[in-house]
Motif scaffolding. Structure first.
Motif, PDB file in Angstrom:
ATOM      1  N   MET A   1      35.514  47.086  29.594  1.00 47.94           N
ATOM      2  CA  MET A   1      36.880  47.050  30.095  1.00 47.94           C
ATOM      3  C   MET A   1      37.281  45.604  30.410  1.00 47.94           C
ATOM      4  O   MET A   1      36.460  44.797  30.846  1.00 47.94           O
ATOM      5  CB  MET A   1      36.987  47.903  31.363  1.00 47.94           C
ATOM      6  N   TRP A   2      38.562  45.302  30.229  1.00 45.45           N
ATOM      7  CA  TRP A   2      39.036  43.928  30.324  1.00 45.45           C
ATOM      8  C   TRP A   2      38.775  43.294  31.680  1.00 45.45           C
ATOM      9  O   TRP A   2      38.545  42.090  31.790  1.00 45.45           O
ATOM     10  CB  TRP A   2      40.540  43.878  30.026  1.00 45.45           C
ATOM     11  N   ASN A   3      38.781  44.107  32.740  1.00 45.29           N
ATOM     12  CA  ASN A   3      38.695  43.555  34.092  1.00 45.29           C
ATOM     13  C   ASN A   3      37.269  43.261  34.535  1.00 45.29           C
ATOM     14  O   ASN A   3      37.056  42.598  35.555  1.00 45.29           O
ATOM     15  CB  ASN A   3      39.339  44.511  35.084  1.00 45.29           C
ATOM     16  N   GLN A   4      36.278  43.707  33.799  1.00 49.86           N
ATOM     17  CA  GLN A   4      34.891  43.583  34.257  1.00 49.86           C
ATOM     18  C   GLN A   4      34.275  42.256  33.795  1.00 49.86           C
ATOM     19  O   GLN A   4      33.456  42.195  32.893  1.00 49.86           O
ATOM     20  CB  GLN A   4      34.084  44.793  33.788  1.00 49.86           C
ATOM     21  N   THR A   5      34.696  41.196  34.474  1.00 47.31           N
ATOM     22  CA  THR A   5      34.243  39.842  34.183  1.00 47.31           C
ATOM     23  C   THR A   5      33.398  39.329  35.349  1.00 47.31           C
ATOM     24  O   THR A   5      33.230  40.010  36.361  1.00 47.31           O
ATOM     25  CB  THR A   5      35.448  38.906  33.997  1.00 47.31           C
ATOM     26  N   ARG A   6      32.896  38.113  35.224  1.00 51.23           N
ATOM     27  CA  ARG A   6      32.153  37.525  36.338  1.00 51.23           C
ATOM     28  C   ARG A   6      33.054  37.283  37.549  1.00 51.23           C
ATOM     29  O   ARG A   6      32.588  37.374  38.686  1.00 51.23           O
ATOM     30  CB  ARG A   6      31.496  36.213  35.891  1.00 51.23           C
ATOM     31  N   VAL A   7      34.317  36.997  37.329  1.00 53.19           N
ATOM     32  CA  VAL A   7      35.250  36.831  38.449  1.00 53.19           C
ATOM     33  C   VAL A   7      35.375  38.141  39.221  1.00 53.19           C
ATOM     34  O   VAL A   7      35.367  38.164  40.460  1.00 53.19           O
ATOM     35  CB  VAL A   7      36.633  36.355  37.942  1.00 53.19           C
ATOM     36  N   PHE A   8      35.486  39.229  38.489  1.00 55.28           N
ATOM     37  CA  PHE A   8      35.512  40.577  39.067  1.00 55.28           C
ATOM     38  C   PHE A   8      34.276  40.803  39.935  1.00 55.28           C
ATOM     39  O   PHE A   8      34.355  41.295  41.063  1.00 55.28           O
ATOM     40  CB  PHE A   8      35.605  41.562  37.895  1.00 55.28           C
ATOM     41  N   SER A   9      33.109  40.402  39.445  1.00 52.61           N
ATOM     42  CA  SER A   9      31.861  40.627  40.166  1.00 52.61           C
ATOM     43  C   SER A   9      31.707  39.703  41.364  1.00 52.61           C
ATOM     44  O   SER A   9      31.348  40.137  42.467  1.00 52.61           O
ATOM     45  CB  SER A   9      30.670  40.436  39.224  1.00 52.61           C
ATOM     46  N   VAL A  10      31.989  38.412  41.179  1.00 52.62           N
ATOM     47  CA  VAL A  10      31.798  37.433  42.255  1.00 52.62           C
ATOM     48  C   VAL A  10      32.741  37.702  43.420  1.00 52.62           C
ATOM     49  O   VAL A  10      32.355  37.626  44.591  1.00 52.62           O
ATOM     50  CB  VAL A  10      31.986  35.996  41.718  1.00 52.62           C
ATOM     51  N   LEU A  11      33.992  38.027  43.110  1.00 51.99           N
ATOM     52  CA  LEU A  11      34.981  38.244  44.166  1.00 51.99           C
ATOM     53  C   LEU A  11      34.901  39.640  44.778  1.00 51.99           C
ATOM     54  O   LEU A  11      35.392  39.862  45.884  1.00 51.99           O
ATOM     55  CB  LEU A  11      36.399  38.009  43.622  1.00 51.99           C
ATOM     56  N   GLY A  12      34.313  40.579  44.059  1.00 48.20           N
ATOM     57  CA  GLY A  12      34.248  41.944  44.562  1.00 48.20           C
ATOM     58  C   GLY A  12      35.584  42.650  44.561  1.00 48.20           C
ATOM     59  O   GLY A  12      35.900  43.441  45.460  1.00 48.20           O
ATOM     60  N   VAL A  13      36.405  42.355  43.530  1.00 46.10           N
ATOM     61  CA  VAL A  13      37.729  42.969  43.404  1.00 46.10           C
ATOM     62  C   VAL A  13      37.747  43.924  42.214  1.00 46.10           C
ATOM     63  O   VAL A  13      36.859  43.892  41.367  1.00 46.10           O
ATOM     64  CB  VAL A  13      38.830  41.895  43.235  1.00 46.10           C
ATOM     65  N   ALA A  14      38.781  44.746  42.164  1.00 46.34           N
ATOM     66  CA  ALA A  14      38.905  45.675  41.037  1.00 46.34           C
ATOM     67  C   ALA A  14      39.470  44.988  39.800  1.00 46.34           C
ATOM     68  O   ALA A  14      39.128  45.347  38.668  1.00 46.34           O
ATOM     69  CB  ALA A  14      39.797  46.859  41.430  1.00 46.34           C
ATOM     70  N   TYR A  15      40.343  43.975  40.016  1.00 44.57           N
ATOM     71  CA  TYR A  15      40.993  43.289  38.905  1.00 44.57           C
ATOM     72  C   TYR A  15      40.930  41.786  39.144  1.00 44.57           C
ATOM     73  O   TYR A  15      41.215  41.322  40.254  1.00 44.57           O
ATOM     74  CB  TYR A  15      42.460  43.726  38.781  1.00 44.57           C
ATOM     75  N   PRO A  16      40.569  41.008  38.121  1.00 47.60           N
ATOM     76  CA  PRO A  16      40.447  39.550  38.290  1.00 47.60           C
ATOM     77  C   PRO A  16      41.808  38.852  38.263  1.00 47.60           C
ATOM     78  O   PRO A  16      42.054  37.939  37.471  1.00 47.60           O
ATOM     79  CB  PRO A  16      39.561  39.145  37.110  1.00 47.60           C
ATOM     80  N   ILE A  17      42.701  39.308  39.140  1.00 47.47           N
ATOM     81  CA  ILE A  17      44.031  38.725  39.288  1.00 47.47           C
ATOM     82  C   ILE A  17      44.106  38.114  40.685  1.00 47.47           C
ATOM     83  O   ILE A  17      43.977  38.816  41.689  1.00 47.47           O
ATOM     84  CB  ILE A  17      45.138  39.773  39.111  1.00 47.47           C
ATOM     85  N   VAL A  18      44.287  36.802  40.737  1.00 49.23           N
ATOM     86  CA  VAL A  18      44.304  36.063  41.993  1.00 49.23           C
ATOM     87  C   VAL A  18      45.744  35.686  42.310  1.00 49.23           C
ATOM     88  O   VAL A  18      46.443  35.123  41.458  1.00 49.23           O
ATOM     89  CB  VAL A  18      43.433  34.795  41.892  1.00 49.23           C
ATOM     90  N   GLN A  19      46.182  35.987  43.505  1.00 50.91           N
ATOM     91  CA  GLN A  19      47.507  35.572  43.947  1.00 50.91           C
ATOM     92  C   GLN A  19      47.439  34.123  44.397  1.00 50.91           C
ATOM     93  O   GLN A  19      46.608  33.751  45.223  1.00 50.91           O
ATOM     94  CB  GLN A  19      47.980  36.443  45.110  1.00 50.91           C
TER      95      GLN A  19
END
Length: 357
Positions: A1-19
């Motif tokens: 799935m598109w959202n399952q990146t290292r950013v997703f894992s490191v931040l512990g978020v569902a989607y690697p979208i940063v405000q």
């Protein structure tokens, strides 16, 4: 799935979208709203006293149990800020005094500069054990980085050039935000001048991805799902978006500012030092054109920023968008005034449709 990146894992978020932290236009409600949806909400606290930062963190935690970021500026003042006096102040104030008088505001009054120390702000952030500590305009001292690591606080640093990204990785930062010159507001260059660090997102992101081993978040000119897909195609594992969140109902931006972004009139943006003393991007208007004229006196940061507030308050009261600093990126016309949940749902659905094919 598109959202399952290292950013997703490191931040512990569902989607690697940063405000994006949005500087003085952050709000606890927006930060918590982004985090509650599954992105990473952010709060820009660079101009705040340490006690105020402590209160903001407490309020955000009362609104969300999800990860969020507190953002600070490493470099808090420019050369000359401590030596600039009343003579320089009056020369700079003369550029905006006629506007203030016409709007019925009080004349600017000189007050001696009282600095806020980054180290004092960072102490509050570390003591509060925030989930994510993000920063621009440099790299924190080693002792701060080491303590953040001991506290298991994720560190995100902003780079405007490949060399800055490499320096951040060498310092032990967990994620680098590669910010192209399309971004609104301040980008945070620190190895060279801002004018000498104007690399576009399309060029900066893939070069940064090739130069560092840590995850890269793309920023600058990303305003919809097409931008997210493009950033991922360049090798980014997450995106940071600012202007589209600034346009949300939950942001701390004045309604005049939000309307300027969402009206379809944000076709031209420009760079100026005239609003704060540091180079930043906003919507072109009468005030920006005036402040960019040769010979206009500009105080060092943050003195110019403080001076311009004398005009911002009466201009907001009058609803005069031509006399406000309207921070926005080059893709501002793609922003849609919406609540944060509606915006994020559209971004997530659109990204999935493009990237999960």
């Amino acid at each position: 799935m598109w959202n399952q990146t290292r950013v997703f894992s490191v931040l512990g978020v569902a989607y690697p979208i940063v405000q994006g932290p949005l500087g003085g236009f952050s709000s606890q409600r927006l930060t918590a709203g982004v985090s509650n949806f599954g992105g990473l909400g952010g709060f820009g606290a660079h101009g705040m006293e340490p006690e105020a930062i402590r209160d903001v963190i407490a309020e955000i935690r009362s609104l969300t149990s999800k990860p969020f970021a507190m953002n600070l500026w490493i470099s808090m003042e420019d050369e000359g800020a401590r030596t600039s006096g009343e003579v320089e102040f009056q020369r700079a104030a003369s550029a905006i005094a006629p506007h203030i008088e016409r709007l019925g505001g009080p004349a600017p009054v000189f007050t001696p500069y009282r600095p806020i120390r980054f180290e004092d702000q960072a102490r509050v952030v570390l003591d509060a054990k925030v989930p994510v500590f993000s920063f621009i305009y440099g790299i924190p001292p080693r002792e701060i980085l080491d303590e953040a690591r001991r506290q298991k606080i994720v560190m995100m640093g902003t780079a405007t050039t490949v060399d800055e990204a490499i320096a951040l990785e060498h310092a032990g930062v967990d994620i680098v935000i590669a910010s192209g010159f399309e971004a609104g507001g301040h980008r945070g260059s620190f190895l060279r001048s801002s004018e000498d660090s104007l690399t576009g997102t399309m060029s900066l992101v893939p070069q940064t991805v090739d130069a560092v081993s840590i995850p890269v978040v793309a920023a600058g000119g990303i305003a919809d799902a097409r931008g997210i897909a493009a950033a991922f195609a360049l090798g980014a594992e997450g995106v940071q978006m600012g202007t589209v969140f600034l346009a949300c109902e939950e942001s701390g931006a004045h309604p005049v500012h939000r309307e300027a972004i969402c009206s379809g009139r944000a076709t031209r943006t420009g760079l100026t030092r005239g609003f704060t003393g540091r180079l930043a991007r906003g919507i072109r208007n009468e005030l920006m054109d005036q402040m960019n004229r040769p010979g206009t006196e500009i105080l060092p940061y943050p003195l110019q920023r403080s001076l311009m507030r004398n005009l911002a308050i009466p201009a907001q009261k009058a609803g005069n968008a031509e006399l406000l600093a309207l921070w926005a990126g080059q893709s501002a016309n793609l922003a849609r005034c919406a609540d944060v949940h509606e915006l994020l749902q559209a971004l997530v659905d659109g990204a999935a449709a493009r990237l999960n094919r």
